[in-house]
Design an enzyme around this catalytic site. Structure first.
Site, PDB file in Angstrom:
ATOM      1  N   LYS A  17      -8.252   6.142 -19.557  1.00 44.83           N
ATOM      2  CA  LYS A  17      -8.569   6.648 -20.889  1.00 44.83           C
ATOM      3  C   LYS A  17      -7.348   6.546 -21.800  1.00 44.83           C
ATOM      4  O   LYS A  17      -6.901   5.454 -22.068  1.00 44.83           O
ATOM      5  CB  LYS A  17      -9.117   8.073 -20.764  1.00 44.83           C
ATOM      6  CG  LYS A  17     -10.162   8.242 -19.643  1.00 44.83           C
ATOM      7  CD  LYS A  17     -11.439   7.455 -19.844  1.00 44.83           C
ATOM      8  CE  LYS A  17     -12.346   7.406 -18.625  1.00 44.83           C
ATOM      9  NZ  LYS A  17     -12.698   8.698 -18.022  1.00 44.83           N
TER      10      LYS A  17
ATOM     11  N   ASP B 100      -7.297  18.693 -14.883  1.00 39.96           N
ATOM     12  CA  ASP B 100      -7.596  17.330 -15.324  1.00 39.96           C
ATOM     13  C   ASP B 100      -7.157  17.237 -16.791  1.00 39.96           C
ATOM     14  O   ASP B 100      -7.782  17.820 -17.674  1.00 39.96           O
ATOM     15  CB  ASP B 100      -9.095  17.059 -15.167  1.00 39.96           C
ATOM     16  CG  ASP B 100      -9.477  15.643 -15.561  1.00 39.96           C
ATOM     17  OD1 ASP B 100      -8.759  15.022 -16.376  1.00 39.96           O
ATOM     18  OD2 ASP B 100     -10.517  15.157 -15.070  1.00 39.96           O
TER      19      ASP B 100
ATOM     20  N   ARG C  90       0.855  -1.203   0.000  1.00 36.68           N
ATOM     21  CA  ARG C  90       0.000   0.000   0.000  1.00 36.68           C
ATOM     22  C   ARG C  90       0.883   1.243   0.000  1.00 36.68           C
ATOM     23  O   ARG C  90       0.609   2.223  -0.684  1.00 36.68           O
ATOM     24  CB  ARG C  90      -0.966   0.017   1.198  1.00 36.68           C
ATOM     25  CG  ARG C  90      -1.697   1.352   1.333  1.00 36.68           C
ATOM     26  CD  ARG C  90      -2.902   1.369   2.253  1.00 36.68           C
ATOM     27  NE  ARG C  90      -2.812   0.489   3.386  1.00 36.68           N
ATOM     28  CZ  ARG C  90      -2.052   0.701   4.470  1.00 36.68           C
ATOM     29  NH1 ARG C  90      -1.285   1.778   4.568  1.00 36.68           N
ATOM     30  NH2 ARG C  90      -2.039  -0.180   5.449  1.00 36.68           N
TER      31      ARG C  90
ATOM     32  N   TYR D 225     -16.382  16.880 -16.000  1.00 38.81           N
ATOM     33  CA  TYR D 225     -16.706  15.454 -16.027  1.00 38.81           C
ATOM     34  C   TYR D 225     -17.716  15.190 -14.906  1.00 38.81           C
ATOM     35  O   TYR D 225     -17.521  15.627 -13.769  1.00 38.81           O
ATOM     36  CB  TYR D 225     -15.422  14.644 -15.813  1.00 38.81           C
ATOM     37  CG  TYR D 225     -15.667  13.174 -15.626  1.00 38.81           C
ATOM     38  CD1 TYR D 225     -16.070  12.382 -16.697  1.00 38.81           C
ATOM     39  CD2 TYR D 225     -15.518  12.574 -14.386  1.00 38.81           C
ATOM     40  CE1 TYR D 225     -16.313  11.033 -16.524  1.00 38.81           C
ATOM     41  CE2 TYR D 225     -15.751  11.224 -14.204  1.00 38.81           C
ATOM     42  CZ  TYR D 225     -16.151  10.453 -15.283  1.00 38.81           C
ATOM     43  OH  TYR D 225     -16.394   9.128 -15.113  1.00 38.81           O
TER      44      TYR D 225
END
Ligand code: PLP
Length: 413
Positions: free
Chosen positions: A220, A195, A59, A123
């Protein structure tokens, strides 16, 4: 014959050289030229606290994820020099999804009572996170048309800590001026977050334009093959927490706070996902070249089609952000939106395509079509972010362009 692990200074090489090599030195023990998938949770210590290479638990850090994080930081740092003490110009952090990255960033930089400016065509998932997750925790927001710099300046409050930018936006492909908005944010003592999912670091480098943090849905274009969900943050070295906030890690730097929250909340990218994303990043430039060549042809085809009432593509001279995009980006990207006059017609086009697959998401090698009003942007219906119901969004893939044009032609007939 000699071998050397020394590599060039990535800040002086071109984009693809960085994307293919940065953070990805051949494996020290085997020489493997691709970073292995370190599918492991814990690491043997040489005596208590004797970590090999800093790894203790996946982690906190995992070597495959570290490779991706370094590669993403290098990809976004074009034109930026390392700091005077030799630290990289930016630090990368990889997450389980784009929204996990956004959630971690917001936890690190805002507190109850703070205010965030969001694009009025953000978005949908970003808007939902800010309005419906952070809202109840006392974080306020104002949707603003970011193509209007003075409107952004007017929306700033004493409590504004973040100006959140998307350019081009999803799905209306609005283009906003990153350098000008960085000026507005910094005058207000706020961070400028961009973004960069639609443009990708190949076409647009927000850190070099003054942004403090870049956000990606690596699901994406960076992943690029519709086979992995992931997200990333790239934080400029030296970016300071807004509003006098201290980092739980000590100090006041954004990167330290994000690193603390990435480990403390733990929404990290797993090793296999990190590996797939790294594999995608290597071919980003060649894919984007084809995506945007195909998108330009699709946009021209639609522009001349009698059934289409409006085509929205930053590469068209008719797009209001065309000149800004030409200045700020090195290409216009692979997304094209268009309107057909009614929702029924839009749904009909979505139902008829055969090469374009009806699906959410974008940025993969295959072409996708969708109806934002009922699909990706369903969560913003009835808000300031609602999109026109006759809008169709295309993610133009890298298939043969003749087949894409023929498919759209028959779907519109
Ligand atoms: C998809 C997307 C996101 C969210 O990313 P996930 O990986 O789906 O969590 C954020 N911003 C933009 C512009 C997107 O397209």
């Amino acid at each position: 014959m000699t071998t050397s692990s020394e590599h060039p200074d990535w800040t002086t090489t071109g984009f693809s050289t960085r994307a293919i090599h940065a953070g990805q030195d051949p494996d020290a023990t085997t020489g493997a030229v691709v970073p292995p998938i370190h599918q492991v949770s814990t690491y043997k210590q040489d005596g208590v606290g004797g970590l090999r290479g800093g790894y203790e638990y996946s982690r906190s850090a995992n070597p495959t994820r570290t490779a991706l994080e370094e590669a993403l930081a290098a990809a976004e740092s074009g034109g930026l020099r390392p700091t005077a003490d030799g630290s990289p110009a930016a630090r990368g952090f990889a997450f389980a999804s784009g929204l996990a990255a956004e959630d971690t960033l917001l936890r690190a930089v805002v507190r109850p009572g703070d205010h965030v400016i969001v694009p009025d065509d953000a978005y949908g998932g970003t808007y939902r996170l800010i309005a419906r997750v952070f809202g109840p925790w006392g974080v306020e927001h104002t949707p603003v048309d970011l193509t209007d710099v003075e409107a952004v300046r007017a929306a700033v409050r004493p409590e504004t800590r973040v100006v959140w930018v998307e350019t081009p936006t999803n799905p209306l492909l609005g283009v906003s001026d990153v350098a000008a908005l960085a000026g507005v944010a910094h005058d207000a003592g706020a961070l400028l977050v961009v973004d960069n999912t639609f443009a990708t670091p190949y076409l647009q480098q927000p850190l070099a334009l003054g942004a403090d943090v870049v956000v990606h849905s690596t699901t994406k274009y960076v992943g690029g093959h519709s086979d992995v969900v992931g997200g990333a943050l790239v934080v400029a070295t030296g970016a300071q927490l807004p509003g006098g906030l201290g980092s739980p890690a000590g100090g006041t730097d954004v990167a330290g706070a994000v690193g603390f929250h990435q480990n403390a909340s733990g929404a990290v990218a797993g090793p296999f996902d990190a590996w797939l994303t790294l594999r995608g990043l290597k071919t980003l430039a060649v894919r984007m070249d084809r995506h945007q060549a195909n998108a330009a042809a699709v946009a021209e085809f639609l522009d001349a089609h009698p059934a289409v009432t409006e085509v929205i593509y930053p590469g068209l001279a008719s797009h209001p952000g065309h000149e800004l995009a030409a200045r700020q980006m090195s290409g216009f990207g692979g997304m094209v939106s268009f309107r057909v006059g009614s929702e029924a017609k839009a749904l009909d086009v979505c139902a008829r395509t055969r090469v374009f697959t009806l699906a959410e998401s974008l940025g993969g090698v295959e072409s996708l079509v969708e109806h934002p009003g009922r699909m990706t942007h369903g969560s913003v219906a009835g808000t300031a972010l609602e999109v026109p119901d006759d809008l169709v969004r295309l993610s133009v893939g890298i298939e043969d362009v003749e087949d894409l044009l023929a498919d759209l032609g028959q779907a519109l007939a």
